[in-house]
Design a protein around this motif. Structure first.
Motif, PDB file in Angstrom:
ATOM      1  N   PHE A   2       0.827  -1.205   0.000  1.00 24.30           N
ATOM      2  CA  PHE A   2       0.000   0.000   0.000  1.00 24.30           C
ATOM      3  C   PHE A   2       0.865   1.260   0.000  1.00 24.30           C
ATOM      4  N   VAL A   3       1.910   1.240   0.820  1.00 21.84           N
ATOM      5  CA  VAL A   3       2.790   2.405   0.911  1.00 21.84           C
ATOM      6  C   VAL A   3       3.470   2.666  -0.433  1.00 21.84           C
ATOM      7  N   TYR A   4       3.874   1.604  -1.112  1.00 23.00           N
ATOM      8  CA  TYR A   4       4.551   1.756  -2.403  1.00 23.00           C
ATOM      9  C   TYR A   4       3.643   2.460  -3.409  1.00 23.00           C
ATOM     10  N   PHE A   5       2.414   1.982  -3.531  1.00 20.81           N
ATOM     11  CA  PHE A   5       1.514   2.574  -4.522  1.00 20.81           C
ATOM     12  C   PHE A   5       1.055   3.970  -4.090  1.00 20.81           C
ATOM     13  N   ALA A   6       0.891   4.163  -2.780  1.00 20.27           N
ATOM     14  CA  ALA A   6       0.523   5.501  -2.305  1.00 20.27           C
ATOM     15  C   ALA A   6       1.647   6.494  -2.569  1.00 20.27           C
ATOM     16  N   SER A   7       2.896   6.047  -2.397  1.00 14.73           N
ATOM     17  CA  SER A   7       4.045   6.917  -2.653  1.00 14.73           C
ATOM     18  C   SER A   7       4.109   7.311  -4.118  1.00 14.73           C
ATOM     19  N   ALA A   8       3.756   6.371  -4.993  1.00 15.54           N
ATOM     20  CA  ALA A   8       3.801   6.643  -6.427  1.00 15.54           C
ATOM     21  C   ALA A   8       2.775   7.687  -6.851  1.00 15.54           C
ATOM     22  N   ASN A   9       1.679   7.812  -6.080  1.00 18.78           N
ATOM     23  CA  ASN A   9       0.598   8.727  -6.458  1.00 18.78           C
ATOM     24  C   ASN A   9       0.574  10.017  -5.640  1.00 18.78           C
ATOM     25  N   SER A  10       0.899   9.903  -4.346  1.00 16.74           N
ATOM     26  CA  SER A  10       0.729  11.059  -3.468  1.00 16.74           C
ATOM     27  C   SER A  10       1.725  12.173  -3.741  1.00 16.74           C
ATOM     28  N   ARG A  11       2.862  11.860  -4.329  1.00 22.03           N
ATOM     29  CA  ARG A  11       3.879  12.884  -4.574  1.00 22.03           C
ATOM     30  C   ARG A  11       3.753  13.534  -5.952  1.00 22.03           C
ATOM     31  N   GLN A  12       2.662  13.251  -6.639  1.00 25.20           N
ATOM     32  CA  GLN A  12       2.415  13.942  -7.895  1.00 25.20           C
ATOM     33  C   GLN A  12       2.023  15.389  -7.614  1.00 25.20           C
ATOM     34  N   GLY A  13       2.318  16.255  -8.558  1.00 19.82           N
ATOM     35  CA  GLY A  13       2.015  17.665  -8.382  1.00 19.82           C
ATOM     36  C   GLY A  13       0.531  17.964  -8.521  1.00 19.82           C
ATOM     37  N   PRO A  14       0.136  19.202  -8.285  1.00 15.05           N
ATOM     38  CA  PRO A  14      -1.272  19.604  -8.424  1.00 15.05           C
ATOM     39  C   PRO A  14      -1.763  19.428  -9.862  1.00 15.05           C
ATOM     40  N   ASP A  15      -3.053  19.172  -9.997  1.00 11.18           N
ATOM     41  CA  ASP A  15      -3.673  19.134 -11.311  1.00 11.18           C
ATOM     42  C   ASP A  15      -5.041  19.816 -11.210  1.00 11.18           C
ATOM     43  N   GLU A  16      -5.818  19.754 -12.285  1.00 13.33           N
ATOM     44  CA  GLU A  16      -7.101  20.466 -12.321  1.00 13.33           C
ATOM     45  C   GLU A  16      -8.059  19.989 -11.246  1.00 13.33           C
ATOM     46  N   ASN A  17      -8.066  18.692 -10.970  1.00 10.26           N
ATOM     47  CA  ASN A  17      -8.984  18.134  -9.976  1.00 10.26           C
ATOM     48  C   ASN A  17      -8.423  18.156  -8.565  1.00 10.26           C
ATOM     49  N   HIS A  18      -7.110  18.306  -8.435  1.00 15.80           N
ATOM     50  CA  HIS A  18      -6.459  18.314  -7.122  1.00 15.80           C
ATOM     51  C   HIS A  18      -5.503  19.503  -7.060  1.00 15.80           C
ATOM     52  N   PRO A  19      -6.041  20.711  -6.910  1.00 21.15           N
ATOM     53  CA  PRO A  19      -5.201  21.913  -6.954  1.00 21.15           C
ATOM     54  C   PRO A  19      -4.196  22.004  -5.818  1.00 21.15           C
ATOM     55  N   TYR A  20      -4.422  21.271  -4.723  1.00 21.83           N
ATOM     56  CA  TYR A  20      -3.478  21.278  -3.617  1.00 21.83           C
ATOM     57  C   TYR A  20      -2.533  20.078  -3.667  1.00 21.83           C
ATOM     58  N   GLY A  21      -2.543  19.349  -4.775  1.00 20.57           N
ATOM     59  CA  GLY A  21      -1.685  18.181  -4.877  1.00 20.57           C
ATOM     60  C   GLY A  21      -2.398  16.917  -4.421  1.00 20.57           C
ATOM     61  N   HIS A  22      -1.630  15.838  -4.277  1.00 20.58           N
ATOM     62  CA  HIS A  22      -2.194  14.528  -3.979  1.00 20.58           C
ATOM     63  C   HIS A  22      -1.731  13.966  -2.624  1.00 20.58           C
ATOM     64  N   LEU A  23      -1.183  14.813  -1.763  1.00 21.13           N
ATOM     65  CA  LEU A  23      -0.624  14.318  -0.512  1.00 21.13           C
ATOM     66  C   LEU A  23      -1.665  13.678   0.398  1.00 21.13           C
ATOM     67  N   ARG A  24      -2.930  14.075   0.259  1.00 20.41           N
ATOM     68  CA  ARG A  24      -3.951  13.480   1.118  1.00 20.41           C
ATOM     69  C   ARG A  24      -4.147  11.986   0.794  1.00 20.41           C
ATOM     70  N   PHE A  25      -3.727  11.540  -0.400  1.00 22.32           N
ATOM     71  CA  PHE A  25      -3.771  10.115  -0.691  1.00 22.32           C
ATOM     72  C   PHE A  25      -2.891   9.358   0.303  1.00 22.32           C
TER      73      PHE A  25
END
Length: 388
Positions: A57-80
């Motif tokens: 779980f940590v591996y896949f969360a790390s791969a997604n949560s550190r992505q930058g902001p986008d249109e749907n997630h203006p504050y980034g993906h850290l909450r994942f």
């Protein structure tokens, strides 16, 4: 963005190393527990395998949560990352309950002391403690609460192995119940760690403020800068160990827009440099005269200066009042100062566009006289420019 990618690579690498060892140690302890008829040793092996599940779980969360902001997630993906940590904690609570149930239902009298069981436990204690330090160091480096939580999960495996080792020694000396007690201790350790993990990250999901001491330090950092006064209305929230900050600062009353913007950027830069966990700072600029009116704002709910006209209305009025001076007065670039709940004007005029032989002092007096017909201008001045 580059920093987030680097942090993502670190998290994935560290997690993969931990996952390999969790798999090897889990299989080894389950096999040794089965051969030794030790429920505690088998439970400890399941604990190691649960580490493997969380590593995935940590591996896949790390791969997604550190992505930058986008249109749907203006504050980034850290909450994942935060959400994943809560989910991991809930899984571990179920694991703890299962281990405790199996320990109470099992016949501990059949447990045997074996040297391969002892070797598996000692290897686990040494390796998992090393993994704890390796993972926690990486988590501290990139500010990942999820990685730090996974590190403590590794240490809980080492601690539970210590408990099982004590139980196994008790079996060696003829105390069969020691195996059951050790197994329950393992369940309690896992449960305590899991509940703490869930509680802390749920608090983050509902935007609980960070440590008040940290907020006080951040305010001191901002207040240490020249021409920046009384940082206030500070609001902060955490996302996977990163802090997002909103704050108001006071700047000198006659600071221009560009100077206020400069001071705001200076505050944000200084705070982020002094406090590495701060990811973003949004600074609202107040003038120092607002300090005197804040109590009135709290009582009435509306700042007094908002009763004054806005720029478009003022320029329209000036265009009418100064219609005889439009050849040399630059009305669009008039400077407005909303100070002490009053309006001050700076009229910009071009000396080279005045009628030949004009007296600038007389023109200034005429302009100021015509501005007196308004009821909202407190002070006005004329700034003459002399282009080369």
């Amino acid at each position: 963005m580059t920093q987030l990618i680097q942090e993502q690579d670190i998290a994935k690498r560290v997690t993969l190393v931990g996952a390999v060892w969790d798999a090897l140690l889990g299989v080894a302890k389950i096999a040794a527990g089965y051969l030794s008829q030790s429920q505690a040793l088998m439970a400890d092996g399941i604990h190691s395998l649960s580490d493997l599940v969380t590593d995935v779980f940590v591996y896949f969360a790390s791969a997604n949560s550190r992505q930058g902001p986008d249109e749907n997630h203006p504050y980034g993906h850290l909450r994942f990352e935060t959400l994943t940590t809560v989910f991991l904690g809930m899984v571990l609570i179920l694991v703890a309950l299962g281990i405790a149930y199996e320990s109470l239902m099992a016949d501990s009298s059949q447990a045997e002391f074996t040297w391969y069981g002892l070797a598996a436990l000692i290897a686990t204690i040494v390796i998992k403690e090393a993994i704890f330090h390796y993972t926690k160091k990486a988590g501290d480096k990139i500010g990942s609460k999820m990685l730090i939580a996974n590190a403590w999960h590794s240490r809980s495996d080492a601690l539970s192995s210590v408990a099982v080792l004590i139980g196994l020694i008790g079996v060696y000396f003829g105390y069969g119940w020691a195996d059951m007690v050790a197994s329950i201790i393992v369940a309690l350790l896992i449960g305590k760690m899991a509940v703490s993990m869930v509680w802390e990250n749920l608090a983050e999901l509902v935007d609980t403020a960070p440590d008040p001491k940290l907020i006080a330090q951040i305010k001191e950092t901002a207040n240490s800068l020249k021409h920046v006064m009384a940082p206030h209305d500070v609001r902060a929230r955490s996302m996977a160990g990163k802090i997002y900050l909103d704050m108001h600062i006071h700047v000198p009353s006659h600071a221009s827009v560009s100077e206020g913007h400069y001071l705001g950027d200076l505050v944000a830069y200084t705070i982020k440099k002094a406090h590495s966990q701060v990811q973003d700072v949004m600074v609202h600029i107040d003038t120092d005269d607002k300090i005197q009116t804040e109590s009135f704002i709290l009582e009435s709910g509306k700042p007094p200066h908002l009763k004054l006209p806005a720029r478009h209305q003022i320029l329209a009025d000036l265009g009418f009042l100064l219609r005889q001076h439009t050849n040399y007065v630059d009305i669009p670039n008039t400077r407005l100062h909303y100070l002490n709940n009053c309006l001050d004007l700076e009229i910009i005029a071009n000396s080279l566009k005045t009628p030949e032989g004009s007296d600038l002092n007389q023109l200034t007096a005429r302009i100021l006289q015509e501005l007196k017909t308004t009821n909202y201008i407190n002070k006005a001045s004329v700034l003459w420019v002399f282009p080369e």
